[in-house]
Design a protein around this motif. Structure first.
Motif, PDB file in Angstrom:
ATOM      1  N   ILE A  64       1.114  -1.216  -0.185  1.00 52.30           N
ATOM      2  CA  ILE A  64       0.046  -0.402  -0.109  1.00 52.30           C
ATOM      3  C   ILE A  64       1.094   1.751   0.084  1.00 52.30           C
ATOM      4  N   LEU A  65       1.685   1.508   0.757  1.00 48.52           N
ATOM      5  CA  LEU A  65       3.263   1.989   0.871  1.00 48.52           C
ATOM      6  C   LEU A  65       3.604   2.607   0.140  1.00 48.52           C
ATOM      7  N   GLY A  66       4.142   1.337  -0.865  1.00 53.57           N
ATOM      8  CA  GLY A  66       4.488   1.732  -1.896  1.00 53.57           C
ATOM      9  C   GLY A  66       4.113   2.287  -3.194  1.00 53.57           C
ATOM     10  N   ALA A  67       2.504   1.934  -3.501  1.00 56.64           N
ATOM     11  CA  ALA A  67       1.538   1.900  -4.007  1.00 56.64           C
ATOM     12  C   ALA A  67       0.977   3.583  -4.153  1.00 56.64           C
ATOM     13  N   TYR A  68       1.545   4.236  -2.693  1.00 56.36           N
ATOM     14  CA  TYR A  68       0.612   5.712  -2.788  1.00 56.36           C
ATOM     15  C   TYR A  68       2.597   6.411  -2.766  1.00 56.36           C
ATOM     16  N   THR A  69       3.912   6.174  -2.784  1.00 57.42           N
ATOM     17  CA  THR A  69       4.692   6.643  -2.934  1.00 57.42           C
ATOM     18  C   THR A  69       4.988   6.849  -4.543  1.00 57.42           C
ATOM     19  N   SER A  70       4.397   5.690  -4.979  1.00 57.50           N
ATOM     20  CA  SER A  70       4.800   5.762  -6.772  1.00 57.50           C
ATOM     21  C   SER A  70       3.694   6.629  -7.333  1.00 57.50           C
ATOM     22  N   LEU A  71       2.650   6.349  -7.233  1.00 60.81           N
ATOM     23  CA  LEU A  71       1.523   8.156  -7.335  1.00 60.81           C
ATOM     24  C   LEU A  71       1.519   8.685  -7.299  1.00 60.81           C
ATOM     25  N   ARG A  72       2.163   8.917  -6.094  1.00 60.86           N
ATOM     26  CA  ARG A  72       2.579  10.506  -5.804  1.00 60.86           C
ATOM     27  C   ARG A  72       3.269  11.350  -6.497  1.00 60.86           C
TER      28      ARG A  72
END
Length: 133
Positions: A64-72
């Motif tokens: 979840i945090l990896g996806a958040y970082t990639s999207l941000r």
């Protein structure tokens, strides 16, 4: 039961419905690749619907945090739908609510996103594909 997901586009958002336990392993790698592919296609504003997720293990939190970082990093954002007390308690315990916008249902997450995006000039991506894992 293994983790599975289905991504669909509702312009300008990508909705990712996730089922089963969120953990590590080969499914985690495929999930990360699918999220990156969506982001590269321009679908950088996503909602992860965890309403059918039974448990989130620590590698799942990392996903979840990896996806958040990639999207941000690509100018987008991530919101979560969490409607189970167990997962809400976990996210509260690890203070994930301080980082991510967490909603009880898809409608409120979508409404919040649309409210935030209305003041920005957001062109929806042209390519539209569904991703399944």
């Amino acid at each position: 039961m293994k983790m599975s997901w289905h991504a669909r586009q509702e312009s300008p958002l990508s909705i990712v419905e996730i089922e089963g336990p969120m953990g590590g392993g080969p499914h985690a790698d495929t999930f990360r690749q699918d999220v990156l592919r969506l982001a590269e296609e321009g679908w950088v504003n996503a909602i992860f619907d965890l309403s059918k997720v039974r448990y989130v293990y620590s590698p799942g939190v990392g996903m979840i945090l990896g996806a958040y970082t990639s999207l941000r990093n690509r100018g987008g954002d991530l919101k979560l739908v969490v409607n189970t007390e167990r997962i809400r308690n976990l996210f509260h315990l690890i203070q994930l609510y301080k980082v991510l916008d967490i909603h009880e249902d898809l409608e409120s997450a979508r409404a919040r996103f649309m409210e935030e995006l209305k003041d920005r000039d957001v062109d929806p991506p042209r390519a539209s594909q569904e991703a399944r894992g």
